[in-house]
Design a protein around this motif. Structure first.
Motif, PDB file in Angstrom:
ATOM      1  N   ILE A   1      18.472  35.605  19.184  1.00 50.39           N
ATOM      2  CA  ILE A   1      18.983  35.093  17.913  1.00 50.39           C
ATOM      3  C   ILE A   1      20.264  35.833  17.565  1.00 50.39           C
ATOM      4  N   ALA A   2      21.096  35.178  16.767  1.00 50.27           N
ATOM      5  CA  ALA A   2      22.378  35.758  16.369  1.00 50.27           C
ATOM      6  C   ALA A   2      22.783  35.195  15.021  1.00 50.27           C
ATOM      7  N   LEU A   3      23.718  35.856  14.347  1.00 52.60           N
ATOM      8  CA  LEU A   3      24.301  35.290  13.146  1.00 52.60           C
ATOM      9  C   LEU A   3      25.191  34.116  13.546  1.00 52.60           C
ATOM     10  N   LYS A   4      25.329  33.152  12.658  1.00 53.86           N
ATOM     11  CA  LYS A   4      26.173  31.997  12.954  1.00 53.86           C
ATOM     12  C   LYS A   4      27.608  32.410  13.238  1.00 53.86           C
ATOM     13  N   SER A   5      28.023  33.536  12.663  1.00 59.09           N
ATOM     14  CA  SER A   5      29.388  34.026  12.864  1.00 59.09           C
ATOM     15  C   SER A   5      29.548  34.869  14.128  1.00 59.09           C
ATOM     16  N   SER A   6      28.455  35.136  14.825  1.00 55.98           N
ATOM     17  CA  SER A   6      28.503  35.986  16.008  1.00 55.98           C
ATOM     18  C   SER A   6      29.274  35.312  17.145  1.00 55.98           C
ATOM     19  N   LYS A   7      29.859  36.123  17.986  1.00 57.66           N
ATOM     20  CA  LYS A   7      30.608  35.585  19.131  1.00 57.66           C
ATOM     21  C   LYS A   7      29.700  34.909  20.152  1.00 57.66           C
ATOM     22  N   ILE A   8      28.374  35.172  20.089  1.00 56.36           N
ATOM     23  CA  ILE A   8      27.479  34.554  21.071  1.00 56.36           C
ATOM     24  C   ILE A   8      26.786  33.306  20.535  1.00 56.36           C
ATOM     25  N   ALA A   9      26.976  32.982  19.269  1.00 58.60           N
ATOM     26  CA  ALA A   9      26.386  31.758  18.726  1.00 58.60           C
ATOM     27  C   ALA A   9      26.977  30.561  19.481  1.00 58.60           C
ATOM     28  N   GLY A  10      26.127  29.701  19.977  1.00 64.33           N
ATOM     29  CA  GLY A  10      26.596  28.531  20.707  1.00 64.33           C
ATOM     30  C   GLY A  10      26.745  28.732  22.204  1.00 64.33           C
ATOM     31  N   ARG A  11      26.554  29.944  22.685  1.00 65.44           N
ATOM     32  CA  ARG A  11      26.623  30.167  24.126  1.00 65.44           C
ATOM     33  C   ARG A  11      25.377  29.588  24.802  1.00 65.44           C
ATOM     34  N   THR A  12      25.529  29.213  26.072  1.00 68.19           N
ATOM     35  CA  THR A  12      24.476  28.423  26.721  1.00 68.19           C
ATOM     36  C   THR A  12      23.927  29.025  28.006  1.00 68.19           C
ATOM     37  N   SER A  13      24.454  30.146  28.450  1.00 61.91           N
ATOM     38  CA  SER A  13      24.001  30.706  29.728  1.00 61.91           C
ATOM     39  C   SER A  13      23.833  32.215  29.632  1.00 61.91           C
ATOM     40  N   LEU A  14      23.079  32.768  30.587  1.00 59.20           N
ATOM     41  CA  LEU A  14      22.925  34.221  30.651  1.00 59.20           C
ATOM     42  C   LEU A  14      24.266  34.893  30.895  1.00 59.20           C
ATOM     43  N   ALA A  15      25.081  34.276  31.732  1.00 57.96           N
ATOM     44  CA  ALA A  15      26.397  34.852  32.022  1.00 57.96           C
ATOM     45  C   ALA A  15      27.236  34.972  30.750  1.00 57.96           C
ATOM     46  N   ASP A  16      27.042  34.016  29.823  1.00 57.76           N
ATOM     47  CA  ASP A  16      27.798  34.045  28.567  1.00 57.76           C
ATOM     48  C   ASP A  16      27.389  35.204  27.669  1.00 57.76           C
ATOM     49  N   LEU A  17      26.243  35.825  27.971  1.00 57.93           N
ATOM     50  CA  LEU A  17      25.737  36.911  27.124  1.00 57.93           C
ATOM     51  C   LEU A  17      26.010  38.293  27.707  1.00 57.93           C
ATOM     52  N   ARG A  18      26.597  38.354  28.887  1.00 56.19           N
ATOM     53  CA  ARG A  18      26.760  39.651  29.566  1.00 56.19           C
ATOM     54  C   ARG A  18      27.668  40.611  28.808  1.00 56.19           C
ATOM     55  N   ASP A  19      28.596  40.081  28.019  1.00 56.22           N
ATOM     56  CA  ASP A  19      29.502  40.967  27.285  1.00 56.22           C
ATOM     57  C   ASP A  19      29.003  41.247  25.870  1.00 56.22           C
ATOM     58  N   ALA A  20      27.795  40.829  25.574  1.00 50.40           N
ATOM     59  CA  ALA A  20      27.252  40.983  24.218  1.00 50.40           C
ATOM     60  C   ALA A  20      26.515  42.305  24.064  1.00 50.40           C
ATOM     61  N   LYS A  21      26.517  42.801  22.840  1.00 50.46           N
ATOM     62  CA  LYS A  21      25.703  43.967  22.507  1.00 50.46           C
ATOM     63  C   LYS A  21      24.385  43.437  21.930  1.00 50.46           C
ATOM     64  N   LEU A  22      23.305  43.643  22.676  1.00 51.64           N
ATOM     65  CA  LEU A  22      22.003  43.099  22.295  1.00 51.64           C
ATOM     66  C   LEU A  22      21.046  44.219  21.898  1.00 51.64           C
ATOM     67  N   GLY A  23      20.039  43.872  21.109  1.00 50.38           N
ATOM     68  CA  GLY A  23      19.061  44.854  20.680  1.00 50.38           C
ATOM     69  C   GLY A  23      17.652  44.300  20.698  1.00 50.38           C
ATOM     70  N   ALA A  24      16.679  45.214  20.668  1.00 50.60           N
ATOM     71  CA  ALA A  24      15.267  44.838  20.648  1.00 50.60           C
ATOM     72  C   ALA A  24      14.451  46.026  20.168  1.00 50.60           C
ATOM     73  N   GLN A  25      13.194  45.767  19.840  1.00 48.43           N
ATOM     74  CA  GLN A  25      12.289  46.836  19.424  1.00 48.43           C
ATOM     75  C   GLN A  25      11.888  47.683  20.618  1.00 48.43           C
ATOM     76  N   VAL A  26      11.700  48.956  20.382  1.00 46.70           N
ATOM     77  CA  VAL A  26      11.351  49.899  21.440  1.00 46.70           C
ATOM     78  C   VAL A  26       9.998  49.540  22.064  1.00 46.70           C
ATOM     79  N   GLY A  27       9.914  49.705  23.376  1.00 45.97           N
ATOM     80  CA  GLY A  27       8.657  49.546  24.087  1.00 45.97           C
ATOM     81  C   GLY A  27       8.206  48.120  24.293  1.00 45.97           C
TER      82      GLY A  27
END
Length: 286
Positions: free
Chosen positions: A144-170
């Motif tokens: 998920i992303a904010l509508k204003s995020s640079k990754i909103a609307g991207r369609t492939s894993l390759a499109d996410l490689r330059d993104a800073k992603l986060g998740a809960q530990v463990g």
């Protein structure tokens, strides 16, 4: 939440639950699993005799629990927990809830609960420290992303490689980032989904990885300007949630049988349709 986080086409948990086979002299079909005398309430060595202690995290999120009240019976996992308890012979008043953090529950060591329900994905690594029941739900991870995020609307894993992603530990959400997306930037790790959501809203990360039902809840009810970028692909064995028990718990077999019966009876499917019906239709990331 906990996300614990999760990869595959949504389906009912019953499709992967344990099959019971048997032979009779007349070669009749194998009987469905039943709770044996050894699994009767009076025979179960629970934390408190005659009671069933069930754990989950705090806070407990929707759609898994409603209003952070596990004992309400509302929300998919609360309803599943009470259904398992009933199969084992425990009335609602016989169930006691306790709170245990996600990372503490999956860590080695004695537990203060009979089983924990908290979107725990079943993995071989975790099986070294804890037991799992038969699976009660199959799940996919999503971004998920904010509508204003640079990754909103991207369609492939390759499109996410330059993104800073986060998740809960463990969580397996974090594992999905490192194994599937493989971003160039080190993923950010947070103690809870609340912390991760704040980071997303504050622009500290471009996207947050959570299980799909949680993604629908966050984007539909918690963060108005957030969208689901897409589901991460299924790789290898389908990801499934199981009830977590102490390693080599004497309750594991009985709890698994109860879950299997709920799948066979169609109860898990009914609860999934009641509480998680909104999760179909998210775009696929290829």
């Amino acid at each position: 939440m906990v996300s614990t986080p999760r990869t595959l086409t949504l389906a009912t948990a019953g499709t992967v639950l344990l099959a019971v086979t048997a032979c009779t002299p007349q070669a009749e079909p194998a009987p469905m699993p039943t709770v044996s005398a050894a699994c009767a309430k009076e025979s179960l060595p629970t934390q408190t005799p005659g009671k069933l202690t069930i754990a989950t995290d705090e806070p407990a999120y929707q759609p898994w629990f409603v209003d952070d009240k596990p004992d309400s019976g509302e929300g998919f996992e609360s309803a599943v927990a009470y259904a398992v308890a009933e199969k084992l012979g425990y009335a609602r008043d016989d169930v006691t809830w306790t709170r245990v953090r996600f990372d503490a529950a999956i860590a080695p060591g004695p537990k203060n609960f009979d089983f924990d329900i908290n979107q725990f994905s079943i993995t071989e690594e975790r099986k070294q420290a804890v037991d799992f029941s038969a699976p009660y739900y199959l799940v996919r991870q999503s971004v998920i992303a904010l509508k204003s995020s640079k990754i909103a609307g991207r369609t492939s894993l390759a499109d996410l490689r330059d993104a800073k992603l986060g998740a809960q530990v463990g969580t397996t959400s974090y594992q999905a980032i490192t194994a599937l997306v493989q971003p160039t930037a080190e993923p950010q790790v947070y103690n809870s989904n609340d912390d991760a959501k704040k980071a997303l809203q504050n622009g500290q990360i471009d996207g947050l990885v959570v299980d799909l039902p949680t993604a629908f809840y966050i984007t539909g009810a918690e963060i108005d300007d957030a969208v689901i970028v897409g589901q991460l692909p299924q790789v290898g064995t389908p990801e499934a949630f199981g009830l977590l028990l102490d390693k080599d718990s004497p309750l594991t077999g009985c709890v698994s049988t109860a879950v299997g019966q709920l799948a066979t009876d169609g109860v898990l499917k009914q609860l999934e349709q009641q509480w998680l019906a909104q999760v179909a239709g998210a775009p696929e990331l290829t």
